[in-house]
Design an enzyme around this catalytic site. Structure first.
Site, PDB file in Angstrom:
ATOM      1  CD1 TRP B 310      -3.303  -8.475   8.296  1.00  0.00           C
ATOM      2  CD2 TRP B 310      -1.505  -7.361   7.548  1.00  0.00           C
ATOM      3  NE1 TRP B 310      -3.141  -8.793   6.970  1.00  0.00           N
ATOM      4  CE2 TRP B 310      -2.043  -8.128   6.481  1.00  0.00           C
ATOM      5  CE3 TRP B 310      -0.391  -6.578   7.315  1.00  0.00           C
ATOM      6  CZ2 TRP B 310      -1.471  -8.133   5.194  1.00  0.00           C
ATOM      7  CZ3 TRP B 310       0.173  -6.595   6.035  1.00  0.00           C
ATOM      8  CH2 TRP B 310      -0.368  -7.348   4.998  1.00  0.00           C
ATOM      9  CG  ASP B 311      -7.442  -6.983   7.710  1.00  0.00           C
ATOM     10  OD1 ASP B 311      -6.538  -7.745   8.089  1.00  0.00           O
ATOM     11  OD2 ASP B 311      -8.374  -7.344   6.970  1.00  0.00           O
ATOM     12  CD  GLU B 452      -3.183 -15.349   5.646  1.00  0.00           C
ATOM     13  OE1 GLU B 452      -4.163 -15.644   4.934  1.00  0.00           O
ATOM     14  OE2 GLU B 452      -3.282 -14.831   6.759  1.00  0.00           O
ATOM     15  CE  LYS B 561      -5.629 -15.283   1.312  1.00  0.00           C
ATOM     16  NZ  LYS B 561      -5.743 -15.403   2.775  1.00  0.00           N
ATOM     17  CD  GLN B 562      -2.683 -11.140   1.604  1.00  0.00           C
ATOM     18  OE1 GLN B 562      -3.346 -12.096   1.966  1.00  0.00           O
ATOM     19  NE2 GLN B 562      -2.735  -9.981   2.204  1.00  0.00           N
TER      20      GLN B 562
END
Lengths: 725, 725
Positions: B310-311, B452, B561-562
């Protein structure tokens, strides 16, 4: 260990069997259970007087059942030498459990400074008077011996998760030693009374050769509201002598056996095993209360927190519904009584209705935590989903209630909260289920089925089928209420919008057999790694590593902990053909680890029904001897996990009666099609069906059924032939 | 490492920086990337000519991108001594990457048996002719020296997951050395041509003092259909001399910078960092094909299997959509081209429509496995849910397409499979979503969001919002098609029943801010353990243990995580108020580990928008310098995981332009409200909007916008004031 006709006996004292025998030689009367330890033992030997329905929580530790002070503590020394089986030299030893009468006895001959000193004891927890713990104790010697006998109610007791009571008062009143305690969390009072006849707490005896020093001790244990007036109640008990009290106790056991014995001729081993199972069930079922159920480890201690699981409804209640309506009704009522806890749990997890506790104590709040296992690789708590995802528990609770109604013909509980409880459980399933518009069906996603090695699965066949059962049972219950109490029905329909469930059960997806007749345990099970149990076990790094949970070895494979689809085929055995049963039995059996003692009986029952008597017998015996062999794991790390296995005890009865006895039933018809193992000559058992006690007697030549009283035209099918009694 | 205005330079040779510099000094032209290693290096130093869009699978190992033979291999010895930076004595050393022109160069002075021997090399992968790899190499010495120079196309190369090609033929034709290979799995041909001017493959040179021996080597790399006629094509290339080829290459770079440069005055460090990010994006984007996308590690090697994530759509495509319509269109088309793989994946997991690959290679089938991580405690594969549950990927793919259309004003892709692709993605979400009748809403259960560390969550805010985006974008696309090509629309409506989605988006649950303005990341997030990142890290037993997955430390806590909710607030920044953004920024920031290089930019962009310039600057610089510092983890165990971070490169541009530049937009209006950090004097950048290239120039005194050509009344709001161009 020796097995007699009605007893088990240990003829040698083996220190490493102390924990196992504590469970094997258990006595109980439903109010309390006492482990099969010796009188001189203490907390290190896991002595426990485990109380039914009394729970306590110490700090952040797990809330668990309370072990009361030990009333049977007796210590003897002879010529200054302590006579303990743990340390002294033993000449002879015998520990016996009489399962016909619920009596534990022991006789040990100690070699003490040249003397052979014999200690004998007999004890029971009265079936007639639930508060009574009675012991008769004697010491004799082959030579003149100075003996010191010490007895007390020992308050220094074994606990798994911290102390649970404090001693408030200790005094003597007349001849009674009074001990007043209270629990830690709720300050529940506990009263323990001790009355000794023929000795003091500390007694010095100058014993003559071949003379016997004997005393009797009666203890009364009361808690909660039972404490009120309890001293007077205890005084009434001790106005009777030991022999009378024992006779009363034995009389109750005689009644139990009269109503529940299963006779197997031609197989002494099986005969004893089924009776031993019935003994345990009868010892631990609450007899005078509907405020507690049967814990998963019976009354053998605090393992599993003294909590009740689905074990009660799905494994034990069949025995009680077919043998003792009163006891079974209490068990059914327990779930009705704990519905508020179930409603709180549903709300906590964002659902409506009643989501029953996976581990249920007295309030119905869930004693199960979200972290129920410790990861052996990291020593950290492991997130498990027993509590939040094993939703079939709410269906199991309904099953217990509705099957009680069906078998007994007594629907009175529907009017005492039963209908409401069924409604709330159905509402829970409806709020949990989801509708998939493109498939035009409801599905039940993200659950844990009976096979706990596979967490968070979609459309678990057992769970979906049980949810459909709840909907069907609720419909029948509504019909009953409508026909029998229109006013009650009207009020109920006024309170609840019953139309909300329209179409739910019709559109609820129930996994069906595939082209090979196999019902997939859950969506995607067939795509999991196809590995043998042996090959899986070779991957194990640490012997007791958990195979389920987040990263467990079994989770990504087809290996299952316990019967899941097979359990469904067992519960709904009249709805599936022999072909389907055969196909699924053959498919799932090799993948089944039987990591739970709940697993084998389902395989046994189904096997018996589809003409696989050897397999049926193997699984029946595996189930029926779980507590007899005691070969289960006693410790997980340093945590004691031993104890008795009442679900297996219930499963034995189910395997004998539903399996070999071939008993199945619908709402108003009983079907009996016995299929005996070749080496059995006769199988006979009682069935309390719609208030009539039937005696079934099956041989290889035929089956007879008799009723204990005139019936109103009860319909029974025997080997496909219909009989009207 | 030194940072110049347009270059980075390493002035000392350090062996332990070889891996890092391989990524830092990367050159690429979209067709291939070559790691920043020295010419004498080999597979042990992770030399790689990484091919875009060419994949191969060796046995059961992970399918990954192919590293072609190394065209830049040159080895020198002087007076019999091997001149390698790894082993020889080094006098001076300089390794340089010129990011303005995409040229890698090195100069090393070796001390070789008394002589100072200087090796110089300059190389580039031609931006003009994508098959061309060119190098100019020279050797000189301060004394007369016998030098041996050896050059070849090295076929003994580095691979992470096994060999990927076999050599079929090797011969010389005229002056060209021909190497014919084929891949292992699909037998795809690869042709490599080598043409040397001024040397042989093996050349002995009796070098005079201060004389320079120089040669040029041109290599052509072709694969697949490109091999056809490739020798002739290569011959056309080599008919040009090195200087001409270099000049062409530089001219393309000049165009790139003219259209995409971001100028930051007053902050040299930030200036270089943003240019370095743009350099990387421009080096790795496919320039002449829509058959591949940008891998998550660019063209720096085989890490993450050379797959696109998806980056591309969520982090990199904004840069391309606002700077180069052609390149951006190719990227959008890539997802259309891979829809069959996405449809296969949806079907595999029981859904309809298109479920895009989490790790997408050339066919769109998912290169991601269900076991993507190795458990460090057991060394066993760990089941992760990136592949089967990270469903937002299908919305991200739609986002890339639709934002391309919106920004460019070019809707032609809708008629080339784009509308169909949007439909299939919406159908996927609709088939994945469930309807909860008691709540009268659709929910999206059991997914993995951007964070994630929390797998299998319900109603992830980002995912649900993106699903709603898909529905809204599809509606707009339908409208466009209906208005612009009624016949196409009619045929589409004939093919698909569009009424199936009626009510879906209206009833789709989107988590809303609670009473404190916080949007819960997913159902139940607020009930997770509230622990600080520092405290969580203290629980770590093995340094590189994975914090997510089945039993990871973060899974049962709020540590993420993000950016997840923050990513949503970033993507939909025009839809949420500053108050909501502030509340969520403050709430989530302390819990965010930034375990992914995708995390920081979202925090930076949102911070810039809500008047937190210091935080915005910190997160911008964190993002923009990821590949510059190279301070990321290079190995996980023995597995190389280094490489470049194109998503962060894209995130830098987003943070500069959307964050400090204050750019946001709706379907037809562009809003520019710059908020510069205090120490910046000026920020200027280009925006290609609806086909018009705007130049934005912002200072603390105001903002000017100019257009490169007459417009048709483009509407831009600058600091709340509306301008029509």
């Amino acid at each position: 260990m020796q097995i007699g006709t009605w007893n088990i006996e240990e003829n040698t004292f083996l220190k490493d069997k102390v924990e196992q025998n504590g469970s094997r030689f258990l006595i109980g009367n439903g109010y309390m259970g006492y482990r099969g330890t010796l009188e001189e033992f203490g907390k290190d030997e896991l002595v426990a007087l485990n109380m039914a329905g009394l729970f306590d929580k110490n700090g952040d530790l797990w809330r668990e059942s309370v072990n009361a002070p030990n009333p049977f503590c007796v210590k003897v020394s002879a010529n200054g030498e302590v006579l303990s089986a743990l340390t002294a030299s033993i000449g002879e030893h015998r520990q016996t459990l009489d399962i016909q009468n619920g009596i534990h006895s022991r006789k040990t001959v100690f070699n003490a400074s040249g003397a052979k000193v014999t200690v004998e004891a007999e004890r029971f927890l009265s079936m007639k008077r639930e508060n009574l713990a009675a012991i008769k104790f004697s010491v004799s010697s082959d030579t003149d011996t100075n003996v010191h006998v010490s007895t007390c109610v020992d308050t220094d007791i074994w606990n798994i998760n911290g102390e649970h009571f404090t001693v408030l008062e200790q005094y003597s009143e007349a001849d009674v030693n009074v001990l007043k305690l209270q629990t830690n969390e709720n300050k529940t009072p506990i009263c323990v009374y001790e009355y000794i006849v023929g000795a003091e707490n500390e007694t010095e005896v100058a014993l003559k050769a071949d003379e016997k020093f004997e005393f009797v001790k009666l203890c009364g244990i009361y808690w909660g509201d039972g404490c009120e007036g309890s001293l007077d109640a205890f005084k009434a008990i001790i106005s009777e002598d030991y022999a009378t009290l024992l006779a009363e106790h034995k009389a109750v056991w005689a009644d139990i056996w009269a109503n529940s014995d299963v006779r197997i001729d031609g197989d002494e081993e099986a005969q004893f095993a089924i009776r031993y199972s019935i003994y345990h069930l009868s010892s631990i079922v609450p007899r005078n209360t509907d405020k507690c159920s049967i814990p998963a480890r019976g009354l053998s201690g605090q393992v599993y927190k003294g909590a009740a699981f689905w074990d009660t409804e799905m494994f034990m209640m069949p025995f009680f519904s077919f043998t003792d309506t009163t006891l079974c009704k209490n068990l059914a009522k327990y779930r009705i009584n704990t519905i508020e806890g179930a409603k709180r749990k549903a709300k906590e997890f964002g659902f409506e209705g009643a989501f029953y506790a996976w581990e249920s104590q007295e309030s119905g709040d869930d004693a199960c935590t979200l972290f129920n296992i410790t990861d052996v690789f990291t020593n950290r708590p492991m997130r498990t989903h027993f509590k939040d995802k094993q939703i079939h528990i709410s269906a199991d609770a309904v099953y217990g209630l509705w099957e009680y109604c069906t078998v007994s013909g007594d629907y009175s509980l529907l009017f005492e909260g039963g209908l409401e409880m069924m409604y709330q459980c159905l509402l829970f399933f409806y709020s949990f289920a989801v509708y998939k518009p493109l498939k035009s069906r409801y599905e039940i996603l993200d659950v844990v089925g009976p096979d706990e090695y596979h967490e968070r699965v979609d459309n678990n066949a057992f769970t979906n089928k049980m949810a459909a059962y709840v909907a069907a049972a609720f419909d029948k219950a509504l019909d009953y209420v409508k026909n029998n109490d229109p006013a009650f029905f009207a009020a109920f329909a006024e309170k609840h919008d019953l139309s909300v469930f329209d179409g739910f059960v019709d559109k609820l997806y129930i996994p069906q057999p595939n082209e090979n007749g196999i019902i997939e345990q859950f969506d995607g099970y067939f795509r999991l790694e196809d590995i043998s149990l042996a090959a899986l076990k070779e991957r194990i790094i640490i012997p007791n590593e958990y195979l389920g949970g987040g990263n467990g070895l079994a989770t990504t494979t087809r290996i299952l902990k316990q019967a899941d689809v097979l359990m469904m085929l067992n519960v709904f055995r009249s709805q599936y053909s022999d072909e389907i049963k055969k196909a699924n039995w053959a498919y799932y059996e090799p993948y089944t680890e039987h990591g739970s003692s709940l697993s084998a009986c389902a395989y046994g029952i189904v096997a018996a029904g589809i003409g696989m008597p050897d397999w049926a017998y193997k699984y029946f015996m595996k189930t029926a001897t779980v507590d007899l062999t005691g070969d289960t794991k006693q410790y997980l790390g340093s945590l004691y996990i031993g104890g008795t296995h009442p679900a297996a005890n219930g499963g034995s009865w189910n395997a004998a009666v539903f399996g070999f006895g071939g008993v199945s039933y619908t709402d108003d018809a009983l079907d009996v099609s016995p299929k005996l193992p070749a080496h059995w000559d006769k199988l006979s058992f009682k069935l309390l069906w719609k208030g009539v006690r039937l005696t079934v007697c099956a041989t290889h030549n035929g089956t007879t059924i008799t009723a204990d009283k005139p019936t109103n035209g009860i319909c029974v099918t025997v080997n496909k032939e219909k009989y009207i009694f």
